[in-house]
Design a protein around this motif. Structure first.
Motif, mmCIF file in Angstrom:
data_model
loop_
_atom_site.group_PDB
_atom_site.id
_atom_site.type_symbol
_atom_site.label_atom_id
_atom_site.label_comp_id
_atom_site.label_asym_id
_atom_site.label_seq_id
_atom_site.Cartn_x
_atom_site.Cartn_y
_atom_site.Cartn_z
ATOM 1 N N THR A 118 19.959 12.769 18.717
ATOM 2 C CA THR A 118 19.918 11.655 18.130
ATOM 3 C C THR A 118 18.689 11.181 17.630
ATOM 4 O OG1 THR A 118 21.625 10.819 19.850
ATOM 5 C CG2 THR A 118 20.624 9.015 18.507
ATOM 6 N N MET A 119 17.421 11.361 18.046
ATOM 7 C CA MET A 119 16.204 11.185 17.767
ATOM 8 C C MET A 119 16.045 11.880 16.321
ATOM 9 S SD MET A 119 13.813 10.843 21.003
ATOM 10 C CE MET A 119 13.784 9.309 21.913
ATOM 11 N N VAL A 120 16.314 13.374 16.410
ATOM 12 C CA VAL A 120 16.277 13.749 14.967
ATOM 13 C C VAL A 120 17.114 13.333 13.811
ATOM 14 C CG1 VAL A 120 16.811 16.020 13.890
ATOM 15 C CG2 VAL A 120 15.707 16.049 16.294
ATOM 16 N N THR A 121 18.144 12.747 14.357
ATOM 17 C CA THR A 121 18.983 12.150 13.385
ATOM 18 C C THR A 121 18.578 10.797 12.698
ATOM 19 O OG1 THR A 121 20.931 13.274 14.458
ATOM 20 C CG2 THR A 121 21.372 11.183 12.887
ATOM 21 N N VAL A 122 17.876 10.104 13.922
ATOM 22 C CA VAL A 122 17.502 8.516 13.134
ATOM 23 C C VAL A 122 15.927 8.599 12.779
ATOM 24 C CG1 VAL A 122 19.107 7.427 14.610
ATOM 25 C CG2 VAL A 122 16.764 7.762 15.661
ATOM 26 N N ALA A 123 15.357 9.621 13.131
ATOM 27 C CA ALA A 123 13.987 9.708 12.799
ATOM 28 C C ALA A 123 13.538 11.124 12.421
ATOM 29 C CB ALA A 123 12.911 9.233 14.031
ATOM 30 N N PRO A 124 14.195 11.553 11.166
ATOM 31 C CA PRO A 124 13.997 12.821 10.619
ATOM 32 C C PRO A 124 12.355 13.112 10.402
ATOM 33 C CG PRO A 124 14.981 11.598 9.205
ATOM 34 C CD PRO A 124 15.091 10.785 10.315
ATOM 35 N N GLY A 125 12.011 14.621 10.677
ATOM 36 C CA GLY A 125 10.416 14.696 10.212
ATOM 37 C C GLY A 125 9.700 14.396 11.591
ATOM 38 N N SER A 126 9.980 13.985 12.688
ATOM 39 C CA SER A 126 9.266 13.876 13.718
ATOM 40 C C SER A 126 8.723 15.177 14.387
ATOM 41 C CB SER A 126 10.222 13.094 14.759
ATOM 42 O OG SER A 126 10.257 11.832 14.419
ATOM 43 N N ASN A 127 7.579 15.179 14.794
ATOM 44 C CA ASN A 127 7.303 16.477 15.313
ATOM 45 C C ASN A 127 7.566 16.969 16.713
ATOM 46 O OD1 ASN A 127 5.169 15.391 16.827
ATOM 47 N ND2 ASN A 127 3.852 15.018 15.091
ATOM 48 N N GLN A 128 7.184 17.946 17.317
ATOM 49 C CA GLN A 128 7.735 18.378 18.671
ATOM 50 C C GLN A 128 7.164 17.560 19.639
ATOM 51 O OE1 GLN A 128 6.881 22.099 20.497
ATOM 52 N NE2 GLN A 128 8.951 22.363 20.858
ATOM 53 N N LEU A 129 5.858 17.227 19.516
ATOM 54 C CA LEU A 129 5.177 16.338 20.454
ATOM 55 C C LEU A 129 5.778 14.997 20.617
ATOM 56 C CD1 LEU A 129 2.845 16.377 22.452
ATOM 57 C CD2 LEU A 129 1.430 15.429 20.750
ATOM 58 N N THR A 130 6.198 14.537 19.289
ATOM 59 C CA THR A 130 6.725 13.338 19.609
ATOM 60 C C THR A 130 7.741 12.937 20.153
ATOM 61 O OG1 THR A 130 5.515 12.525 17.372
ATOM 62 C CG2 THR A 130 7.385 11.232 18.031
ATOM 63 N N LEU A 131 8.849 14.145 19.745
ATOM 64 C CA LEU A 131 10.140 14.160 20.248
ATOM 65 C C LEU A 131 9.911 14.433 21.957
ATOM 66 C CD1 LEU A 131 11.852 16.309 17.707
ATOM 67 C CD2 LEU A 131 12.377 13.965 18.026
ATOM 68 N N VAL A 132 9.208 15.182 22.338
ATOM 69 C CA VAL A 132 9.125 15.331 23.751
ATOM 70 C C VAL A 132 8.750 14.201 24.485
ATOM 71 C CG1 VAL A 132 7.951 16.799 25.560
ATOM 72 C CG2 VAL A 132 8.622 17.974 23.467
ATOM 73 N N ASP B 295 17.891 2.248 14.561
ATOM 74 C CA ASP B 295 17.568 2.748 13.366
ATOM 75 C C ASP B 295 16.597 2.108 12.366
ATOM 76 O OD1 ASP B 295 17.497 4.960 11.639
ATOM 77 O OD2 ASP B 295 19.926 4.610 11.034
ATOM 78 N N PRO B 296 16.812 0.752 12.257
ATOM 79 C CA PRO B 296 16.249 0.060 11.284
ATOM 80 C C PRO B 296 14.715 0.031 11.540
ATOM 81 C CG PRO B 296 18.427 -0.819 11.638
ATOM 82 C CD PRO B 296 18.083 0.121 12.795
ATOM 83 N N VAL B 297 14.342 0.108 12.572
ATOM 84 C CA VAL B 297 12.872 0.039 12.960
ATOM 85 C C VAL B 297 12.256 1.331 13.248
ATOM 86 C CG1 VAL B 297 13.177 -2.376 13.788
ATOM 87 C CG2 VAL B 297 13.411 -0.549 15.609
ATOM 88 N N LEU B 298 12.990 2.492 13.409
ATOM 89 C CA LEU B 298 12.433 3.717 13.896
ATOM 90 C C LEU B 298 11.901 4.737 12.680
ATOM 91 C CD1 LEU B 298 15.186 4.826 16.551
ATOM 92 C CD2 LEU B 298 12.926 4.120 16.925
ATOM 93 N N GLY B 299 11.030 5.401 13.004
ATOM 94 C CA GLY B 299 10.781 6.359 12.020
ATOM 95 C C GLY B 299 9.770 7.343 12.587
ATOM 96 N N THR B 300 8.851 8.006 11.883
ATOM 97 C CA THR B 300 8.050 8.951 12.557
ATOM 98 C C THR B 300 7.037 8.181 13.258
ATOM 99 O OG1 THR B 300 8.202 10.517 10.955
ATOM 100 C CG2 THR B 300 6.365 10.842 12.319
ATOM 101 N N GLY B 301 6.684 7.038 12.848
ATOM 102 C CA GLY B 301 5.570 6.322 13.497
ATOM 103 C C GLY B 301 5.893 5.301 14.517
ATOM 104 N N THR B 302 7.120 4.931 14.535
ATOM 105 C CA THR B 302 7.581 3.883 15.338
ATOM 106 C C THR B 302 8.569 4.439 16.450
ATOM 107 O OG1 THR B 302 9.436 3.347 13.870
ATOM 108 C CG2 THR B 302 7.126 1.840 13.597
ATOM 109 N N LEU B 303 9.014 5.889 16.577
ATOM 110 C CA LEU B 303 9.551 6.105 17.391
ATOM 111 C C LEU B 303 9.264 6.098 18.865
ATOM 112 C CD1 LEU B 303 12.235 7.730 17.961
ATOM 113 C CD2 LEU B 303 10.955 10.089 17.734
#
Length: 477
Positions: free
Chosen positions: A140-154, A427-435
């Motif tokens: 789900t995080m990959v879907t709503v915040a594409p481009g997030s790096n592995q550290l952020t996802l973990v 989703d509206p407030v999520l992104g690489t920086g706000t995940l």
């Protein structure tokens, strides 16, 4: 850094992802902490491990038949699964390392939370669901915040998952106290959303005392239905025979040939039903065996490592309480899902894939919790609720995972859908920086909830023993 990553991945793959090993190790350490004799420690840990292995053998036996039946059923209903750009296998190849790290970091964080906050009470130990919850969260995080790096996802995924593992057994506690008044262990399964809805919706339907599935009075000619092995075999055999009668001969023939090339499809249907009943019997035996070891052994953790904690365990651990309710919930959920399948197909909305294994575990668990509130009426309601959630959830969630792992929509339990759409709602407030808002909000909500629970515990402690939980004393879930 690579060494730490390798260690965490190893733990995820070889300890947390292997339920027999996880339960065996916890039993071993718990008995050592209680300073039991060597022979007791060795035998207890081994019995717990073997009990879990037996449980999974039972699951493997009956789920194999359900998988074949799923194919026959799709043929009987003349439906084909929807198409997708990606597959779950492909997603796991891309993100498998991330998921493994999420599992390990989340479990360590979960242990810290339970240790720091006594109100948390339960340590989540359903290993295979640790994997699936982490997979759904990462997908789900990959879907709503594409481009997030592995550290952020973990780190973001681990914070969210740890919050779920901490809170889920807690919100099931009032219902579990009616199933298990001595509060020996908690409920750690992703069917909790359906079980909660059932528990509260079943209140007006009567009481367990009058309509308990395990105490139903049947005519002498039907008294064999009281034997859960006999009733299970009969019901599944009838369903299988109906499916064979309606399905394409070629599809049925291939399914039967997979078991034995010389086998008649009709005999195959009967054998699948009988194997299903046998698998359930093996599962229940394994549950009793490992519960007899893990619950007493966990006292070592409760006394010396994490004071007051209890294990939170998989759904089958409560099935022996009311096996008839489990079967009633499964049958009701299957009927409702198939009805939805026909309606959705006729309306051109979505082609559902019958998830027979999920219908059994989710429908069975909801049926059991419905029974402890309102007897057989609640058990039927639990099946209806489960069937609806699994059907509607599959239809609306397929598109969410279409570009990552669409099978997650068909393999899902109710909580998977809740997790996916809760993250999607941001989703509206999520992104690489706000995940990073995800774990912050999730953990803040967890801490606030635990403080409220602790406050309520203290109030009850002043009014009377904790065992006299307000909800239980009032006869409410």
């Amino acid at each position: 850094m690579d060494v730490i990553k390798d260690i965490l991945t190893f733990l995820a793959d070889n300890v947390f992802g292997q339920v027999p090993i996880l339960i065996g190790l916890i039993t071993l350490v718990g008995l050592i902490l209680q300073r039991k004799r060597f022979e007791d420690v060795f035998a207890g840990a081994l019995r717990a491990t073997i009990g879990v292995v037996i449980l999974f053998i039972g699951i493997e036996i009956f789920s194999g038949g359900l998988t074949s039946f799923q194919t026959v059923l799709a043929s009987a209903m003349n439906t084909d699964p929807p198409k997708a750009e990606r597959t779950l296998d492909g997603f796991l190849q891309d993100q498998g390392g991330t998921i493994a790290l999420v599992i390990t970091v989340a479990f360590l964080l979960h242990v810290v939370i339970v240790r720091v906050f006594p109100a948390a009470r339960y340590l989540y130990l359903t290993g295979h669901l640790m994997f699936w919850i982490s997979t759904v969260t990462v997908a789900t995080m990959v879907t709503v915040a594409p481009g997030s790096n592995q550290l952020t996802l973990v780190l973001c995924g681990a914070g969210f998952v740890a919050a779920y593992w901490t809170l889920q057994p807690l919100w099931m506690r009032p219902l579990m106290r009616r199933v298990m008044p001595d509060d020996r262990f908690g409920f750690a399964h992703t069917s909790s959303l359906a079980a909660l809805i059932t528990g509260y919706a079943a209140r007006p339907l009567g009481s367990r005392e009058k309509h308990d599935t395990e105490k139903l009075k049947l005519p002498r000619q039907l008294s064999f239905f009281k034997d859960v092995n006999v009733s299970t075999a009969l019901i599944i055999c009838v369903i299988m025979l109906i499916g064979v009668a309606l399905a394409d001969d070629k599809v049925v023939g291939e399914a039967a040939a997979a078991m034995d090339a010389k086998l008649s499809p009709w005999v195959w249907a009967l054998l699948v039903g009988l194997r299903f009943a046998g698998g359930i019997a093996i599962l229940l035996f394994g549950v009793r065996m490992f519960l007899g070891e893990i619950v007493p052994a966990f006292k070592g953790f409760s006394d010396r490592v994490i004071p007051g904690t209890r294990p939170a365990l998989d759904a089958p651990t409560v099935f022996p309480v009311a096996p008839t309710a489990v079967m009633l919930g499964f049958v009701a959920s299957t009927v409702v899902f198939l009805a939805c399948l026909g309606i959705f197909a006729a309306a051109g909305w979505f082609t559902l894939v019958p998830p027979m294994i999920m219908l059994f575990f989710v429908g069975g668990a909801s049926g059991l919790f419905g029974n402890i509130v309102a007897g057989w009426r609640g058990a039927v309601l639990g099946g209806v609720v489960s069937g609806l959630i699994l059907a509607i959830g599959q239809a609306v969630t397929w598109g969410l995972f279409e570009k990552t792992a669409p099978e997650l929509a068909t393999l899902a339990d109710p909580d998977w859908y809740a997790i996916a759409w809760l993250l999607k709602a941001a989703d509206p407030v999520l992104g690489t920086g706000t995940l990073w808002l995800v774990p912050v909000v999730a953990l803040a909500a967890t801490v606030a909830t635990l403080l409220l629970v602790h406050r309520g515990d203290r109030r009850r402690g002043e009014d009377g023993p904790e065992e006299k939980d307000d909800a239980v004393a009032a006869g409410k879930p």
